[in-house]
Write a protein that holds these residues in place. Structure first.
Motif: not given
Length: 459
Positions: A58-70, A86-93, A222-229
């Protein structure tokens, strides 16, 4: 740097380790990132290969990771997710990532391939379309029309069947001249361009250069995943089996008689914390520090032993910090509630909770026994137990010390949070003192009787 890399057929593990020292995982599937966040506290997560045999990550798994500083990176099969996030802070190469960002590659079928299991090194059994596309592009013996025909034929094949030999057969069936098809598989193999491997190398080199560390987590609001458990899907290893928190809860519902009062307590705490946030109630670092000290002391934990407790309970440090904040909020709300009804305090609420949990009869009978004992033994009780309201704090410290349960906060804080009128506690402490003195006197008398008892003469 605590970095985890999801890698499969794109690059041999040994080569990858030489480029980046990290914890390497098999290709990612649904829930893998959540489980990693729950149990390993990563600084960075690198997605190179996805597992086509499982539900997709799930993309939301990675959004959650980004939002806790990973930090999150993607290349190869992970390039599509990196571009999306990318808009949430992910980096691609890499080339695949660039193609996705340019709108030239939108289908994950282009980055999938069949492969051997982990014990066989994830060796490929079929070819990713991105590799075929670049290989054909650089094959000078083919005309543009022939390249287009071969690509179209390859794309119609299921990714599991997309070997070079089958691509040639499908191309012939689509109208490729027999002379052109002859030796095409060998030609493609000799000029093979491994885009997936090149992208993987580029990403591993970049991560090795950046040496990412975990950043500051966003606040819950501040989190986009506020309602994601995430707890619904994270998995942990227990006694040789992988289980999710949802499975643990379902097992408890069906098999543990303590579940209902535990759930009531849990949901009440969550409701009180939500109400506190609604009323914009905040807590200070000092208040959280007091709550943390209380929590550790009640469980006989030191700061040094906290990490063991967290590991045993499958809990991250940031989750523990959030729990302490929630418990501090609840205690602050409790203090507000008790101050709002000083006459009765929380007596009715306590009685109802005793009844709900089935403890009422036991506690009521124990109180009656102690009161009766006090009345009978009052005349013989030592004067030291005749306390006044002004030294309740001192008596509390002594009482709990005798029980082997020293107070974890100062007596004033304890009195404010227990939900009882101080005068009632003074009476209860007096009775406890009388009972303890009576029990001590009775033990001393029994011991004296044993010592003075005449010994039997030998037969």
């Amino acid at each position: 740097m605590n970095t985890f890399v999801f890698l499969g057929p794109s690059l041999p593990r040994q080569e990858a380790q030489a480029l980046l020292a990290a914890h390497y995982q098999p290709p990612a599937g649904q829930g893998d990132v959540l489980s990693l966040l729950q149990t390993r506290s990563p600084d960075a997560i690198v997605i190179i290969d996805l597992d086509p045999n499982r539900f997709t990550l799930w993309a939301v798994e990675l959004i959650h990771a980004l939002e806790i500083g990973v930090r999150v990176y993607g290349a190869g099969a992970g390039a599509l997710l990196a571009a999306e996030l990318q808009q949430f802070g992910a980096s691609g190469v890499g080339q695949t990532f660039s193609s996705v960002m340019a709108g030239q590659l939108l289908d994950d079928d282009f980055v999938y391939c069949a492969h051997h299991p982990e014990q066989d090194g994830f060796a490929r059994l079929s070819e990713p379309m991105v590799n075929l596309q670049e290989t054909l592009k650089q094959t000078e013996t083919l005309s543009p029309d022939e390249r287009t025909l071969i690509l179209a034929a390859a794309q119609k094949l299921p990714f599991r069947n997309r070997t070079l030999e089958r691509v040639v057969v499908a191309s012939k069936e689509a109208g490729l001249a027999r002379q052109t098809a002859k030796g095409l598989a060998l030609q493609l193999r000799q000029g093979y361009v491994d885009v997936m491997a090149n992208d993987a190398r580029a990403l591993l080199v970049r991560v090795a250069q950046e040496q990412p560390v975990k950043g500051e987590a966003k606040s819950h609001l501040e989190r986009q995943t506020l309602h994601f458990c995430p707890d619904m899907y994270a998995r942990v290893q227990r006694r040789g089996a992988e289980v999710s928190f949802t499975e643990i809860a379902a097992h408890a519902v069906l098999n543990d008689e303590r579940f209902w009062w535990l759930s009531l307590s849990a949901f009440n705490q969550a409701a009180v914390a939500a109400m506190a946030e609604h009323f914009k109630m905040s807590v200070t670092e000092a208040e959280q520090s007091v709550e943390r000290t209380r929590f550790l002391s009640e469980r006989g934990l030191s700061e040094a032993k906290l990490s063991d407790w967290l590991r045993d309970n499958d809990m991250r440090q940031d989750e523990f910090d959030a729990l302490m904040q929630q418990m501090t909020l609840c205690r602050k709300m409790q203090a507000w509630f008790l101050s709002a009804k000083p006459e009765t305090r929380g007596v009715r609420e306590l009685m109802n909770q005793f009844r709900i949990t089935g403890l009422y009869a036991e506690l009521a009978d124990a109180t009656a026994r102690e009161k009766r004992l006090t009345q009978e033994a009052e005349a013989q009780a030592s004067a030291q137990h005749k306390i006044s309201f002004t030294d309740v704090g001192k008596a509390l410290l002594s009482h709990f010390q005798k029980l082997g349960r020293p107070l974890t906060v100062n007596p004033k804080q304890w009195l404010e949070s227990c939900g009882m009128p101080g005068a009632s506690l003074a009476v209860a402490l007096y009775r406890a003192g009388v009972r303890q003195a009576a029990e001590l006197g009775r033990r001393s008398k029994d011991e004296g009787n044993v010592e003075n008892k005449p010994k039997k003469k030998g037969g």
